[in-house]
Design an enzyme around this catalytic site. Structure first.
Site, PDB file in Angstrom:
ATOM      1  CE  LYS A  17      -2.427  -1.006   3.748  1.00  0.00           C
ATOM      2  NZ  LYS A  17      -1.839  -2.296   4.196  1.00  0.00           N
ATOM      3  NE  ARG A  92      -4.459  -1.482  10.456  1.00  0.00           N
ATOM      4  CZ  ARG A  92      -3.425  -0.865   9.891  1.00  0.00           C
ATOM      5  NH1 ARG A  92      -3.524   0.363   9.498  1.00  0.00           N
ATOM      6  NH2 ARG A  92      -2.287  -1.504   9.714  1.00  0.00           N
ATOM      7  NE  ARG A 131       7.570  -3.326   6.225  1.00  0.00           N
ATOM      8  CZ  ARG A 131       6.299  -2.948   6.227  1.00  0.00           C
ATOM      9  NH1 ARG A 131       5.705  -2.606   5.095  1.00  0.00           N
ATOM     10  NH2 ARG A 131       5.601  -2.961   7.339  1.00  0.00           N
ATOM     11  NE  ARG A 164       6.444  -0.763  10.321  1.00  0.00           N
ATOM     12  CZ  ARG A 164       5.325  -0.633   9.619  1.00  0.00           C
ATOM     13  NH1 ARG A 164       5.366  -0.143   8.391  1.00  0.00           N
ATOM     14  NH2 ARG A 164       4.168  -1.007  10.113  1.00  0.00           N
ATOM     15  NE  ARG A 175       1.761  -5.066  11.407  1.00  0.00           N
ATOM     16  CZ  ARG A 175       2.747  -4.765  10.575  1.00  0.00           C
ATOM     17  NH1 ARG A 175       3.929  -5.361  10.687  1.00  0.00           N
ATOM     18  NH2 ARG A 175       2.568  -3.890   9.626  1.00  0.00           N
TER      19      ARG A 175
HETATM   20  P1  AMP Z   1       0.589   0.315   9.394  1.00  0.00           P
HETATM   21  O1  AMP Z   1       1.855   1.049   9.168  1.00  0.00           O
HETATM   22  O2  AMP Z   1      -0.553   0.880   8.588  1.00  0.00           O
HETATM   23  O3  AMP Z   1       0.732  -1.165   9.245  1.00  0.00           O
HETATM   24  O4  AMP Z   1       0.164   0.591  10.927  1.00  0.00           O
HETATM   25  C1  AMP Z   1       0.997   0.174  11.998  1.00  0.00           C
HETATM   26  C2  AMP Z   1       0.209   0.042  13.298  1.00  0.00           C
HETATM   27  O5  AMP Z   1      -0.423   1.286  13.632  1.00  0.00           O
HETATM   28  C3  AMP Z   1      -0.943  -0.953  13.269  1.00  0.00           C
HETATM   29  O6  AMP Z   1      -0.506  -2.264  13.477  1.00  0.00           O
HETATM   30  C4  AMP Z   1      -1.808  -0.431  14.423  1.00  0.00           C
HETATM   31  O7  AMP Z   1      -1.279  -0.756  15.674  1.00  0.00           O
HETATM   32  C5  AMP Z   1      -1.689   1.063  14.260  1.00  0.00           C
HETATM   33  N1  AMP Z   1      -2.755   1.586  13.361  1.00  0.00           N
HETATM   34  C6  AMP Z   1      -2.592   2.129  12.120  1.00  0.00           C
HETATM   35  N2  AMP Z   1      -3.779   2.469  11.584  1.00  0.00           N
HETATM   36  C7  AMP Z   1      -4.717   2.136  12.493  1.00  0.00           C
HETATM   37  C8  AMP Z   1      -6.138   2.220  12.529  1.00  0.00           C
HETATM   38  N3  AMP Z   1      -6.841   2.718  11.505  1.00  0.00           N
HETATM   39  N4  AMP Z   1      -6.783   1.766  13.631  1.00  0.00           N
HETATM   40  C9  AMP Z   1      -6.106   1.269  14.679  1.00  0.00           C
HETATM   41  N5  AMP Z   1      -4.773   1.133  14.706  1.00  0.00           N
HETATM   42  C10 AMP Z   1      -4.070   1.579  13.638  1.00  0.00           C
END
Ligand code: AMP
Length: 225
Positions: A17, A92, A131, A164, A175
């Site tokens: 994404k 989400r 990654r 990360r 996740r």
């Molecule tokens: P990402 O980089 O989009 O994978 O986001 C990393 C982490 O941020 C996720 O695993 C969640 O812990 C938190 N996070 C990001 N977006 C959301 C969301 N819309 N709702 C809840 N937690 C979020």
């Protein structure tokens, strides 16, 4: 009728994404709103939001709906995002999707499309576990599929590459489980509303990008007619 593009990127972690977002924001000159990036920046700055979010992120869990929804609705109402946006990582959950719908309705806006990038779990695991990210430039690498020229160093400025915290194997599994339980139902939600567009995320990034770009260009034309 307005031809503003209000887009959501949906898909499991590691679907590409972020990579696609980078290209699409260039193509269509859209502001990019990534919840993950907002939260990671807040965590680095040790703000109240960041400290709270980090405890969830490091476990691979979702930050509570009310917290993230407030952050995103504010971002969508900023001057920057008034004429369109590309949202990555939000919504989400179903409550987040409902909150977004209400927020957009309140400002008489609507979604143009939801772009779902599909990738099977095994591929997600392969991609995320390899990654690596530059702490300084944000450039993303993969130890096998897209390695840097010098191990552990960013090609752009030689800055250090890190994994990360949430890309560790046990957190990846968590996740993915959260994605299937909480986020995947959004595909049906948006399908029912006629907004969902599906893309095969196992294809090469350039191919995925070509498909998405063509779809968006068509949607925009239809909107202008
Ligand atoms: P990402 O980089 O989009 O994978 O986001 C990393 C982490 O941020 C996720 O695993 C969640 O812990 C938190 N996070 C990001 N977006 C959301 C969301 N819309 N709702 C809840 N937690 C979020």
């Amino acid at each position: 009728m307005s031809s503003e593009l209000n887009l959501i990127l949906l898909g499991p972690p590691g679907a590409g994404k972020g990579t696609q977002a980078e290209r699409l924001t260039d193509d269509f000159n859209l502001p990019y709103i990534s919840t993950g990036e907002i939260l990671r920046a807040a965590a680095r700055d040790q703000t109240e939001l960041g400290t709270l979010a980090k405890s969830y992120m490091d476990r691979g869990e979702l930050v509570p709906d009310a917290v993230i929804t407030a952050v995103i609705l504010e971002a969508l109402n900023s001057a920057d995002a008034r004429d369109g946006f590309l949202l990555d990582g939000f919504p989400r959950t179903l409550p987040q999707a409902d909150a977004l719908a209400l927020g957009l309705e309140a400002s008489e806006r609507r979604l143009t499309a939801v772009i779902l990038i599909e990738v099977p779990d095994e591929e997600v695991e392969r991609r995320l576990s390899g990654r690596r990210v530059s702490v300084k430039t944000g450039r993303v690498y993969h130890v096998d599929f897209d390695p840097p020229k010098h191990e552990g160093r960013c090609d752009v400025d030689g800055s250090r590459l890190i994994q990360r915290d949430d890309d560790r194997p046990e957190t990846i599994a968590k996740r993915l489980a959260v994605y299937h339980a909480e986020t995947e139902p959004l595909a049906d939600y948006y399908e029912e509303r006629g907004l969902l567009r599906r893309f095969d995320g196992t294809r090469a990034p350039t191919e995925v990008h070509d498909h998405i770009r063509a779809t968006i260009a068509t949607l925009r034309l239809e909107d202008e007619l």
